[in-house]
Write a protein that holds these residues in place. Structure first.
Motif, PDB file in Angstrom:
ATOM      1  N   SER A  58       3.364  -7.887   3.285  1.00  0.00           N
ATOM      2  CA  SER A  58       3.731  -7.811   1.866  1.00  0.00           C
ATOM      3  C   SER A  58       4.925  -8.691   1.491  1.00  0.00           C
ATOM      4  O   SER A  58       5.105  -8.988   0.312  1.00  0.00           O
ATOM      5  CB  SER A  58       4.003  -6.350   1.472  1.00  0.00           C
ATOM      6  OG  SER A  58       2.822  -5.602   1.633  1.00  0.00           O
ATOM      7  N   GLU A  69       9.279   3.397   7.426  1.00  0.00           N
ATOM      8  CA  GLU A  69       8.919   2.012   7.723  1.00  0.00           C
ATOM      9  C   GLU A  69       9.550   1.616   9.064  1.00  0.00           C
ATOM     10  O   GLU A  69      10.732   1.856   9.292  1.00  0.00           O
ATOM     11  CB  GLU A  69       9.397   1.098   6.572  1.00  0.00           C
ATOM     12  CG  GLU A  69       9.483  -0.378   6.875  1.00  0.00           C
ATOM     13  CD  GLU A  69       8.192  -1.020   7.400  1.00  0.00           C
ATOM     14  OE1 GLU A  69       7.119  -0.748   6.838  1.00  0.00           O
ATOM     15  OE2 GLU A  69       8.280  -1.774   8.397  1.00  0.00           O
ATOM     16  N   GLN A 123      -0.366 -14.819  -4.237  1.00  0.00           N
ATOM     17  CA  GLN A 123      -1.459 -15.077  -5.176  1.00  0.00           C
ATOM     18  C   GLN A 123      -2.069 -13.734  -5.590  1.00  0.00           C
ATOM     19  O   GLN A 123      -2.561 -12.989  -4.742  1.00  0.00           O
ATOM     20  CB  GLN A 123      -2.530 -15.952  -4.530  1.00  0.00           C
ATOM     21  CG  GLN A 123      -1.981 -17.275  -4.015  1.00  0.00           C
ATOM     22  CD  GLN A 123      -3.059 -18.328  -3.821  1.00  0.00           C
ATOM     23  OE1 GLN A 123      -4.219 -18.138  -4.179  1.00  0.00           O
ATOM     24  NE2 GLN A 123      -2.672 -19.467  -3.278  1.00  0.00           N
ATOM     25  N   VAL A 125       7.129   5.348  13.178  1.00  0.00           N
ATOM     26  CA  VAL A 125       6.502   6.628  13.538  1.00  0.00           C
ATOM     27  C   VAL A 125       5.831   6.426  14.893  1.00  0.00           C
ATOM     28  O   VAL A 125       4.910   5.626  15.030  1.00  0.00           O
ATOM     29  CB  VAL A 125       5.484   7.067  12.462  1.00  0.00           C
ATOM     30  CG1 VAL A 125       4.781   8.348  12.896  1.00  0.00           C
ATOM     31  CG2 VAL A 125       6.191   7.264  11.134  1.00  0.00           C
ATOM     32  N   VAL A 156      -2.435  -8.547  -2.405  1.00  0.00           N
ATOM     33  CA  VAL A 156      -1.327  -8.397  -3.352  1.00  0.00           C
ATOM     34  C   VAL A 156      -1.779  -7.473  -4.476  1.00  0.00           C
ATOM     35  O   VAL A 156      -1.128  -6.463  -4.778  1.00  0.00           O
ATOM     36  CB  VAL A 156      -0.843  -9.768  -3.897  1.00  0.00           C
ATOM     37  CG1 VAL A 156       0.264  -9.562  -4.919  1.00  0.00           C
ATOM     38  CG2 VAL A 156      -0.370 -10.666  -2.758  1.00  0.00           C
ATOM     39  N   THR A 195       0.840  -1.204   0.000  1.00  0.00           N
ATOM     40  CA  THR A 195       0.000   0.000   0.000  1.00  0.00           C
ATOM     41  C   THR A 195       0.870   1.249   0.000  1.00  0.00           C
ATOM     42  O   THR A 195       0.706   2.142  -0.843  1.00  0.00           O
ATOM     43  CB  THR A 195      -0.926   0.024   1.238  1.00  0.00           C
ATOM     44  OG1 THR A 195      -1.666  -1.196   1.292  1.00  0.00           O
ATOM     45  CG2 THR A 195      -1.901   1.189   1.192  1.00  0.00           C
TER      46      THR A 195
HETATM   47  C1  LIG Z   1       0.493 -15.212   5.594  1.00  0.00           C
HETATM   48  C2  LIG Z   1      -0.234 -14.307   4.636  1.00  0.00           C
HETATM   49  C3  LIG Z   1      -0.628 -14.790   3.402  1.00  0.00           C
HETATM   50  C4  LIG Z   1      -1.294 -13.941   2.491  1.00  0.00           C
HETATM   51  N1  LIG Z   1      -1.528 -14.395   1.232  1.00  0.00           N
HETATM   52  C5  LIG Z   1      -2.053 -13.557   0.307  1.00  0.00           C
HETATM   53  C6  LIG Z   1      -2.166 -13.956  -1.050  1.00  0.00           C
HETATM   54  O1  LIG Z   1      -1.722 -15.039  -1.442  1.00  0.00           O
HETATM   55  N2  LIG Z   1      -2.758 -13.081  -1.924  1.00  0.00           N
HETATM   56  C7  LIG Z   1      -3.204 -11.850  -1.524  1.00  0.00           C
HETATM   57  O2  LIG Z   1      -3.738 -11.106  -2.357  1.00  0.00           O
HETATM   58  N3  LIG Z   1      -3.037 -11.416  -0.251  1.00  0.00           N
HETATM   59  C8  LIG Z   1      -2.467 -12.226   0.658  1.00  0.00           C
HETATM   60  N4  LIG Z   1      -2.260 -11.781   1.941  1.00  0.00           N
HETATM   61  C9  LIG Z   1      -2.618 -10.383   2.269  1.00  0.00           C
HETATM   62  C10 LIG Z   1      -1.566  -9.386   1.764  1.00  0.00           C
HETATM   63  O3  LIG Z   1      -0.279  -9.834   2.087  1.00  0.00           O
HETATM   64  C11 LIG Z   1      -1.810  -8.022   2.407  1.00  0.00           C
HETATM   65  O4  LIG Z   1      -3.144  -7.632   2.200  1.00  0.00           O
HETATM   66  C12 LIG Z   1      -0.909  -6.929   1.845  1.00  0.00           C
HETATM   67  O5  LIG Z   1       0.422  -7.321   1.878  1.00  0.00           O
HETATM   68  C13 LIG Z   1      -1.127  -5.649   2.653  1.00  0.00           C
HETATM   69  O6  LIG Z   1      -0.120  -4.714   2.316  1.00  0.00           O
HETATM   70  P1  LIG Z   1       0.057  -3.427   3.225  1.00  0.00           P
HETATM   71  O7  LIG Z   1       1.150  -2.636   2.631  1.00  0.00           O
HETATM   72  O8  LIG Z   1      -1.248  -2.757   3.400  1.00  0.00           O
HETATM   73  O9  LIG Z   1       0.447  -3.996   4.661  1.00  0.00           O
HETATM   74  P2  LIG Z   1       1.902  -4.556   5.194  1.00  0.00           P
HETATM   75  O10 LIG Z   1       2.636  -5.264   4.119  1.00  0.00           O
HETATM   76  O11 LIG Z   1       1.618  -5.311   6.456  1.00  0.00           O
HETATM   77  O12 LIG Z   1       2.660  -3.230   5.484  1.00  0.00           O
HETATM   78  C14 LIG Z   1       2.381  -2.402   6.584  1.00  0.00           C
HETATM   79  C15 LIG Z   1       3.721  -1.847   7.039  1.00  0.00           C
HETATM   80  O13 LIG Z   1       3.518  -0.796   7.986  1.00  0.00           O
HETATM   81  C16 LIG Z   1       4.617  -0.834   8.875  1.00  0.00           C
HETATM   82  N5  LIG Z   1       4.259  -0.064  10.060  1.00  0.00           N
HETATM   83  C17 LIG Z   1       3.304  -0.349  10.986  1.00  0.00           C
HETATM   84  N6  LIG Z   1       3.279   0.637  11.926  1.00  0.00           N
HETATM   85  C18 LIG Z   1       4.221   1.543  11.580  1.00  0.00           C
HETATM   86  C19 LIG Z   1       4.666   2.767  12.161  1.00  0.00           C
HETATM   87  N7  LIG Z   1       4.131   3.245  13.304  1.00  0.00           N
HETATM   88  N8  LIG Z   1       5.675   3.435  11.556  1.00  0.00           N
HETATM   89  C20 LIG Z   1       6.242   2.973  10.406  1.00  0.00           C
HETATM   90  N9  LIG Z   1       5.843   1.813   9.820  1.00  0.00           N
HETATM   91  C21 LIG Z   1       4.850   1.112  10.392  1.00  0.00           C
HETATM   92  C22 LIG Z   1       4.838  -2.319   9.121  1.00  0.00           C
HETATM   93  O14 LIG Z   1       6.118  -2.588   9.635  1.00  0.00           O
HETATM   94  C23 LIG Z   1       4.598  -2.895   7.731  1.00  0.00           C
HETATM   95  O15 LIG Z   1       5.789  -3.067   7.000  1.00  0.00           O
HETATM   96  C24 LIG Z   1      -1.622 -12.606   2.869  1.00  0.00           C
HETATM   97  C25 LIG Z   1      -1.234 -12.125   4.133  1.00  0.00           C
HETATM   98  C26 LIG Z   1      -0.543 -12.953   5.000  1.00  0.00           C
HETATM   99  C27 LIG Z   1      -0.112 -12.397   6.331  1.00  0.00           C
END
Ligand SMILES: Cc1cc2nc3c(=O)[nH]c(=O)nc-3n(C[C@H](O)[C@H](O)[C@H](O)COP(=O)(O)OP(=O)(O)OC[C@H]3O[C@@H](n4cnc5c(N)ncnc54)[C@H](O)[C@@H]3O)c2cc1C
Length: 433
Positions: A67, A58, A73, A208, A369, A39
């Motif tokens: 992520s 981060e 998938q 943060v 993803v 995201t």
């Molecule tokens: C085991 C597993 C399997 C999955 N399989 C699939 C799949 O096959 N297909 C699919 O579509 N989706 C899948 N998902 C869901 C998908 O991975 C997530 O929806 C997606 O990665 C979300 O991305 P994001 O950037 O929103 O969150 P994240 O990747 O969790 O990123 C959030 C980030 O914010 C950071 N953060 C938090 N608080 C703070 C702060 N105060 N200051 C600075 N940084 C901070 C964290 O360290 C983290 O790196 C799966 C999830 C998991 C856990």
């Protein structure tokens, strides 16, 4: 019962992350992005490409949370079918919402191609195999609704699903040609590289701790630095923590856990998911599986809350492999890892305007993803001034989940209950013959 050495397969096979450092001292930017997952990286990339001075902060390293841990998938759509989206959001917004989520895999694969990201892309489709005949009618309705909108989604019969999966377990299911797979951590790191190339900045190990309102914008405070900007995008999803209590309470973090086998022996490899599709079945606690570039089977399902999981905690995964692929009996399990999926009460992802100048996107319900990549683009468009009507996606009010403090207990109980129901179903049903 042995304690597992937790390490993701993806951390072994991904190229290194781009160099990064901690935020030290006082800096200024136009937009602060909090969170370095899909995201945040996608939002920052789109803003940098639009010429904005954008900085990602981060907590840890790039892609170390969902992520970099997920199943890779790339799935079109959200949990609700397109007719339902139109019923929920009305004909205009609902139809545009459906188009946005239908095109989400296209956005991911086009971005990867355009940016030259090396992440083992396979785009041969996504399968939803039916665990029981009762699961087929809803899948047929889903296929019909998408086909009516021109999407390449079809219902396949038992024999075809057996050939596609290489498993005798399923009685047909959905074949959605929009989907595919990536190496998820390579994809996250590739987005980070592309962000730096586009002129964005990135600070890791920079949590943060506080976001303060200041004249003309906001100041993000990390242990060693301060960053001020007119706009902020919060992209912390299931890992939101104490930064914003209201936002944290809009999602329930649910553990998901994966195991990867040793490479599948050459004589069996061509029979297991021979077309390279990924699959998520229709069990109440769905099992999601795929192979990777080195020919390992990666199997995931709801996981454990334990900080130090054991082989006992992974038994549901081992059982899933032996049920779906009995031909792999004896193959070892070499990697175990898990993370948290952000679930929302309405099973839909949310884009919020937390305050004037502060946006947030989260809650992909296990389909992030593709959808988090799209959300990043939507957040960037909104930060650049796009009105509601231009987004084709609803900007919703923050609605914390009632009794959120007890949601962990509820999730544990629900997982046990659904697992029991799945087990009873399997006991009561002869394997499809
Ligand atoms: C085991 C597993 C399997 C999955 N399989 C699939 C799949 O096959 N297909 C699919 O579509 N989706 C899948 N998902 C869901 C998908 O991975 C997530 O929806 C997606 O990665 C979300 O991305 P994001 O950037 O929103 O969150 P994240 O990747 O969790 O990123 C959030 C980030 O914010 C950071 N953060 C938090 N608080 C703070 C702060 N105060 N200051 C600075 N940084 C901070 C964290 O360290 C983290 O790196 C799966 C999830 C998991 C856990």
């Amino acid at each position: 019962m042995t304690t597992l050495a937790l390490q993701s397969l993806w951390s072994i096979t991904a190229p290194p992350a781009p160099p990064s450092s901690r935020l030290v001292g006082a800096r200024a930017a136009e937009v602060i992005v909090i969170g370095g997952g899909y995201t945040g990286l996608s939002a920052a990339l789109h803003l940098a490409e639009a010429g904005r001075a954008v900085v990602v902060l981060e907590s840890d390293d790039i892609g170390v949370r969902a992520s970099g841990l997920n199943g890779g998938q790339v799935i079109a759509g959200v949990k609700h079918d397109p007719d339902q989206l139109q019923a929920m959001f009305g004909d205009d917004l609902g139809a545009r919402y459906a188009r946005t989520v239908s095109g989400a895999p296209d956005e991911v694969f086009e971005l990867i191609a355009r940016l030259g990201i090396h992440c083992d892309v396979v785009r041969t489709g996504w399968l939803q195999p039916a665990d029981s005949p009762a699961a087929l009618p809803p899948l047929a309705a889903r296929a019909e609704q998408w086909r009516r909108r021109g999407a390449p989604v079809e219902l396949v019969a038992r024999e075809a699903m057996r050939e596609l999966t290489g498993s005798q377990r399923y009685c047909g299911g959905l074949f959605d040609r929009r989907g595919g797979t990536v190496q998820p951590l390579s994809y996250a790191r590739g987005l980070a590289q592309a962000l730096l190339r586009a002129g964005g900045e990135l600070f890791t190990r920079s949590p943060v701790l506080r976001l303060a309102k200041i004249a003309g914008g906001f100041r993000a405070e990390t242990p060693e630095g301060r960053l001020s900007a007119a706009q902020v995008i919060v992209a912390t999803n299931a890992y939101t923590g104490q930064l914003n209590a209201q936002l944290r309470r809009t999602v329930v973090p649910v553990p998901s856990f994966q195991v990867a086998t040793a490479p599948i022996p050459a004589q069996l490899r061509a029979t297991i998911l021979p077309g390279g599709q990924a699959a998520s079945d229709t069990c109440r606690l769905l099992r999601y599986f795929r192979t990777d570039a080195s020919g390992r089977l990666v199997m995931g399902t709801r996981g454990t809350f334990a900080a130090a999981p054991t082989t006992h905690d992974a038994r549901h995964h081992y059982r899933a492999v032996s049920e779906i692929y009995p031909q792999l009996a004896g193959l070892g399990f070499e990697y175990h890892w898990g993370g948290f999926v952000a679930m929302t009460a309405d099973h839909l992802p949310h884009l919020h305007e937390l305050a004037p100048g502060v946006l947030a996107g989260l809650g992909y319900n296990g389909r992030g993803v593709a959808m988090a990549t799209v959300m990043g683009r939507l957040l960037a468009q909104r930060a650049l001034g796009a009105a509601d009507a231009e987004l084709g996606f609803p900007v919703s009010a923050v609605r914390p989940i009632r009794l959120h403090a007890f949601s962990g207990l509820g999730v544990r109980a629900t997982i046990q209950y659904l697992r029991l129901k799945d087990s009873l179903d399997r006991l009561g049903r002869r394997p499809p013959g």
